[in-house]
Design an enzyme around this catalytic site. Sequence first.
Site, mmCIF file in Angstrom:
data_model
loop_
_atom_site.group_PDB
_atom_site.id
_atom_site.type_symbol
_atom_site.label_atom_id
_atom_site.label_comp_id
_atom_site.label_asym_id
_atom_site.label_seq_id
_atom_site.Cartn_x
_atom_site.Cartn_y
_atom_site.Cartn_z
ATOM 1 N N LYS A 135 1.521 32.543 38.536
ATOM 2 C CA LYS A 135 0.162 33.093 38.668
ATOM 3 C C LYS A 135 0.277 34.589 38.952
ATOM 4 C CE LYS A 135 -2.781 33.857 41.819
ATOM 5 N NZ LYS A 135 -3.309 35.145 41.246
ATOM 6 N N GLU A 146 8.372 36.837 49.891
ATOM 7 C CA GLU A 146 8.643 38.282 49.867
ATOM 8 C C GLU A 146 7.340 38.956 50.289
ATOM 9 O OE1 GLU A 146 11.560 39.446 49.271
ATOM 10 O OE2 GLU A 146 12.551 37.744 48.340
ATOM 11 N N CYS A 194 6.123 47.471 48.512
ATOM 12 C CA CYS A 194 6.415 46.812 49.792
ATOM 13 C C CYS A 194 7.539 47.550 50.521
ATOM 14 C CB CYS A 194 6.816 45.377 49.531
ATOM 15 S SG CYS A 194 8.068 45.243 48.243
ATOM 16 N N GLU A 209 0.419 47.862 57.416
ATOM 17 C CA GLU A 209 0.806 48.283 56.073
ATOM 18 C C GLU A 209 -0.417 48.840 55.331
ATOM 19 O OE1 GLU A 209 1.733 45.189 53.215
ATOM 20 O OE2 GLU A 209 3.442 46.358 52.493
HETATM 21 P P1 NAD Z 1 -1.971 39.326 48.279
HETATM 22 O O1 NAD Z 1 -1.244 38.567 49.314
HETATM 23 O O2 NAD Z 1 -3.413 39.576 48.470
HETATM 24 O O3 NAD Z 1 -1.858 38.598 46.861
HETATM 25 C C1 NAD Z 1 -0.613 38.301 46.273
HETATM 26 C C2 NAD Z 1 -0.806 37.182 45.268
HETATM 27 O O4 NAD Z 1 -1.203 36.017 45.981
HETATM 28 C C3 NAD Z 1 -1.902 37.441 44.236
HETATM 29 O O5 NAD Z 1 -1.506 36.884 43.002
HETATM 30 C C4 NAD Z 1 -3.085 36.664 44.806
HETATM 31 O O6 NAD Z 1 -4.019 36.269 43.832
HETATM 32 C C5 NAD Z 1 -2.383 35.470 45.421
HETATM 33 N N1 NAD Z 1 -3.109 34.789 46.488
HETATM 34 C C6 NAD Z 1 -4.082 35.281 47.287
HETATM 35 N N2 NAD Z 1 -4.507 34.331 48.150
HETATM 36 C C7 NAD Z 1 -3.778 33.213 47.901
HETATM 37 C C8 NAD Z 1 -3.722 31.923 48.474
HETATM 38 N N3 NAD Z 1 -4.515 31.570 49.464
HETATM 39 N N4 NAD Z 1 -2.840 31.042 47.981
HETATM 40 C C9 NAD Z 1 -1.997 31.389 46.980
HETATM 41 N N5 NAD Z 1 -2.003 32.601 46.390
HETATM 42 C C10 NAD Z 1 -2.879 33.507 46.842
HETATM 43 O O7 NAD Z 1 -1.171 40.675 48.069
HETATM 44 P P2 NAD Z 1 -1.544 41.881 47.119
HETATM 45 O O8 NAD Z 1 -2.635 42.658 47.762
HETATM 46 O O9 NAD Z 1 -1.720 41.407 45.723
HETATM 47 O O10 NAD Z 1 -0.168 42.704 47.146
HETATM 48 C C11 NAD Z 1 0.156 43.584 48.141
HETATM 49 C C12 NAD Z 1 1.074 42.933 49.153
HETATM 50 O O11 NAD Z 1 2.232 42.420 48.513
HETATM 51 C C13 NAD Z 1 1.583 43.927 50.177
HETATM 52 O O12 NAD Z 1 1.545 43.360 51.455
HETATM 53 C C14 NAD Z 1 3.029 44.158 49.739
HETATM 54 O O13 NAD Z 1 3.881 44.600 50.746
HETATM 55 C C15 NAD Z 1 3.407 42.822 49.230
HETATM 56 N N6 NAD Z 1 4.570 42.929 48.343
HETATM 57 C C16 NAD Z 1 5.770 42.445 48.781
HETATM 58 C C17 NAD Z 1 6.906 42.571 47.977
HETATM 59 C C18 NAD Z 1 8.259 42.058 48.439
HETATM 60 O O14 NAD Z 1 9.124 41.855 47.596
HETATM 61 N N7 NAD Z 1 8.490 41.853 49.716
HETATM 62 C C19 NAD Z 1 6.804 43.177 46.732
HETATM 63 C C20 NAD Z 1 5.576 43.663 46.336
HETATM 64 C C21 NAD Z 1 4.461 43.520 47.143
#
Ligand code: NAD
Length: 491
Positions: free
Chosen positions: A174, A249, A283, A383
């Site tokens: 997804k 992650e 991230c 963050e």
């Molecule tokens: P997010 O957590 O809002 O969403 C991430 C993904 O999860 C999206 O595809 C979203 O649709 C999905 N999602 C949202 N709610 C969900 C649920 N209840 N159940 C399952 N899936 C769900 O994050 P974002 O705003 O898209 O991305 C930014 C975040 O991602 C930041 O915190 C960043 O640090 C983190 N990030 C981490 C890494 C890593 O490798 N550690 C890499 C990139 C980004």
Amino acid sequence: MALHYGLFIDGTSVDALDGATLDVLNPHNGTVLATVAEAGEADVDRAVVAATRAFPAWSSLAASERGRRLLRLADAIEAHGEELAQLETLDTGHPVHDTTLLDVPRTAATFRYFGGMADKFEGNLPPVDAGFLNYVLREPIGVVGQIVPWNFPLMFCGWKLGPALAAGNTVVMKPSELVPLSTLRLCELFDDVGIPRGVVNVVPGYGARAGAHLVAHPDVDKVSFTGSTRTGRSVVEASTGNLKRLQLELGGKGANIVFDDADLSAAVNGSAFAIFHNQGQACIAGSRLLVHQSIYDEFVERFVALASSIRLGDPMSSDTEMGPLTSAQHRDRVLEYVALAVEEGGEVLAGGAPPKNPDLAAGYYVEPTVVRANPTSRVCHEEVFGPFVTVTSFRDEAEALEIANATDYGLGAGLWTRDLARAHRVAGALRSGMVWINCYKRVHPASPFGGVRRSGYGREMGFDAMREYTEAKSVWLNVDATIPPWYSRAN
Ligand code: NAD
């Protein structure tokens, strides 16, 4: 004219069963770039059925053959590199210079690495008791759910699909509802390179609906999630039904420490890359700059001058260094953090607002922002995930480490020094999954990527990723018929 993409299920582009669609916007000007089918629960179900059906054949294919197809996919990505880079830029706002020179080549390199890995990743023969042979097989887990955020969608396809497919799993992915285009375009290459129907299924949709259903699905054996720590927590809770394996992650708040003996030019340039590359939407961004007090004024003056000179503009233009943030909502969130920083007594040294250029007024731009902040303030702990860096001075190594480690996160951290002993000492003392010395944000398919504490658990890349996507099966053989079981009777 806006593009249209369906869901990618069982090798075919299909509409959502309820006909739902979502609009994908161009962050440079807010216009609709594409309409995309929006997956609901029933669509996730049929994607899981397709992945389950594809698993026996894919997992029993010779590892070398799986690898060969991933190598072909890497070639196909390069052959379509220009198109993929442009699509990624239009969708995410990431400058085309970067998507062309970093995102596309890195995606191809990651698939190539795991293509090569497929038939090199071996089980082992533990030296057990005399009279027995014990061997350990590494078997694929089954159907894997992969959920990714919006900052590097194409690259994350390499990170997640590469090891999962090399190990013999099938996938339901997804992507973020904001940026699904490059992932869906990638799917169109599968047929030509020999990735069979159902091996990879892609279901763009909202997290609360498609994402949550995928995580809770009883026929999904593992979920690899990349996203915020807050969502990661709900993923853990929702996954308990079948106790599926998880890999998380999550977020970060990387400390980037500049010692007084650092090469200042390298530190200024490297620290700007650490935070402003991809508009700070990383991230592993170096979002907390800690600078030794004896060089603080000079460093900050040079860093602010560099930040203020970064060229913001249309990401499709080849000389643009920073594009827009990916969504209007996220731009507003970053600006709220600027206001919070001021409220908390911080001082905005650069940026802090959308650019004044009227050509960029319809896009989601924020100037590179540097804020002098007290290390106890919220902006030094939460963050921001944008072009926003806090800068703080420190007295000595002990204080630098204390500030650096005073965070719930533990993903990436960096330090700049010419003192070899200090470099190793500080690297060892930082509570972080990754540490960069005199560089920042280096990643490579061979090097484990992941965090500790609230940055999650599990590792992408390298042999660690192959372990994440396999189960160890231990097989015992009694090779000495004279060894009796304990209940042996004379009969
Ligand atoms: P997010 O957590 O809002 O969403 C991430 C993904 O999860 C999206 O595809 C979203 O649709 C999905 N999602 C949202 N709610 C969900 C649920 N209840 N159940 C399952 N899936 C769900 O994050 P974002 O705003 O898209 O991305 C930014 C975040 O991602 C930041 O915190 C960043 O640090 C983190 N990030 C981490 C890494 C890593 O490798 N550690 C890499 C990139 C980004």
